[in-house]
Design a protein around this motif. Structure first.
Motif, PDB file in Angstrom:
ATOM      1  N   ARG A  50       0.941  -1.203  -0.158  1.00 42.81           N
ATOM      2  CA  ARG A  50      -0.043  -0.003   0.171  1.00 42.81           C
ATOM      3  C   ARG A  50       0.840   1.159  -0.021  1.00 42.81           C
ATOM      4  NH1 ARG A  50      -4.329  -2.582   4.348  1.00 42.81           N
ATOM      5  NH2 ARG A  50      -5.444  -3.435   2.747  1.00 42.81           N
ATOM      6  N   LYS A  54       0.681   4.227  -2.934  1.00 37.16           N
ATOM      7  CA  LYS A  54       0.381   5.394  -2.560  1.00 37.16           C
ATOM      8  C   LYS A  54       1.656   6.471  -2.842  1.00 37.16           C
ATOM      9  CE  LYS A  54      -2.818   4.579   1.396  1.00 37.16           C
ATOM     10  NZ  LYS A  54      -2.879   4.711   2.887  1.00 37.16           N
ATOM     11  N   GLN A  85      -1.427  -7.129  -6.339  1.00 40.16           N
ATOM     12  CA  GLN A  85      -2.245  -6.390  -5.163  1.00 40.16           C
ATOM     13  C   GLN A  85      -1.835  -5.066  -5.656  1.00 40.16           C
ATOM     14  OE1 GLN A  85       0.038  -7.829  -1.541  1.00 40.16           O
ATOM     15  NE2 GLN A  85      -1.862  -8.316  -0.869  1.00 40.16           N
ATOM     16  N   GLU A  89      -4.836  -2.090  -5.425  1.00 44.68           N
ATOM     17  CA  GLU A  89      -4.425  -0.997  -4.494  1.00 44.68           C
ATOM     18  C   GLU A  89      -4.758   0.336  -5.361  1.00 44.68           C
ATOM     19  OE1 GLU A  89      -4.183  -0.352  -1.072  1.00 44.68           O
ATOM     20  OE2 GLU A  89      -4.409  -2.506  -0.887  1.00 44.68           O
TER      21      GLU A  89
END
Length: 238
Positions: A50, A54, A85, A89
């Motif tokens: 994550r 980000k 993944q 995200e």
């Protein structure tokens, strides 16, 4: 390749390269076994995935719908679990801002290819669910079709996509009841669990609905669904 496309390709490469450095072989093998996965695993913890995504999204700045979908497709394009993944995200981070009902067909392809709750569930709740919450009327036919699909991950998604509405205090109880009732006799663990999960979330705001629903259907309910559904009901309710 045009400059915007090259920029997205470079961002995807950067995410992949960062993730490739963050994993451990021990964690990779443990996760692959736990998820019964046929993908290549790097062993990167979810918070690191994550943070990596980000950071890449901050560097890119606000992405259009097309660029969001393009970046996700680039990240998904190989068979490395953490890269996929990262695609998930990316989609969930931008779903509320840019995705719309017409994108459910593309999300369906990801759901069918996921093969694990660890990819399906965030897509179902935070990508599909965000679209459904914003425009439920436009999504109804697709959810109805998924609820009858032979792929149990699509059936699970049809249930879990209702969670954002439940949490926002605008649950689609007729649709939930219809889906859950139709799936109640299933033996698939992930469907049984999903029915109980959504009912449990409804029970936080509307315990009366859930108590009446499960009492009427108790003889048909698996122990798993029952335990999940009644977990937050006040003692003595059922």
């Amino acid at each position: 390749m045009g400059e915007p496309h090259a920029r997205l390709a470079a961002a995807a490469d950067g995410v992949r390269e960062a993730l490739d450095r963050l994993g451990t072989a021990e964690r990779a093998e443990r996760e692959r076994a736990y998820l019964r996965s046929d993908l290549t695993h790097l062993g990167v913890p979810v918070p690191e995935v994550r943070r990596t995504v980000k950071s890449a999204l901050r560097a890119l700045g606000p992405l259009s719908r097309d660029d969001t979908l393009r970046l996700a497709a680039l990240l998904w394009s190989d068979e490395v679990y953490e890269h996929r993944q990262a695609a998930v995200e990316t989609l969930t981070a931008r779903a509320s801002a840019v995705l719309r009902a017409g994108d459910l067909a593309g999300l369906e392809r990801y759901l069918r290819a996921s093969g694990t709750w660890a990819l399906v569930d965030p897509l179902a709740v935070h990508a599909v669910g965000a679209v459904v919450s914003r425009d439920p009327a436009a999504c109804g036919d697709t959810l109805d079709r998924w609820a009858r699909d032979e792929d149990f991950w699509l059936r699970r998604t049809a249930l879990l996509a209702l969670l954002p509405g439940v949490r926002a205090g605008t649950p689609d109880l007729p649709r939930l009841s219809r889906y859950a009732d139709a799936m109640l006799d299933e033996r698939e663990f992930f469907v049984r669990k999903a029915i109980g999960w959504v009912l449990r979330e409804v029970s936080v705001r509307d315990p009366g609905f859930v108590a009446a629903w499960v009492r009427e259907r108790r003889p048909r309910m698996s122990g798993l669904t029952w335990r999940e559904a009644v977990r937050r009901l006040p003692a003595g309710t059922v």
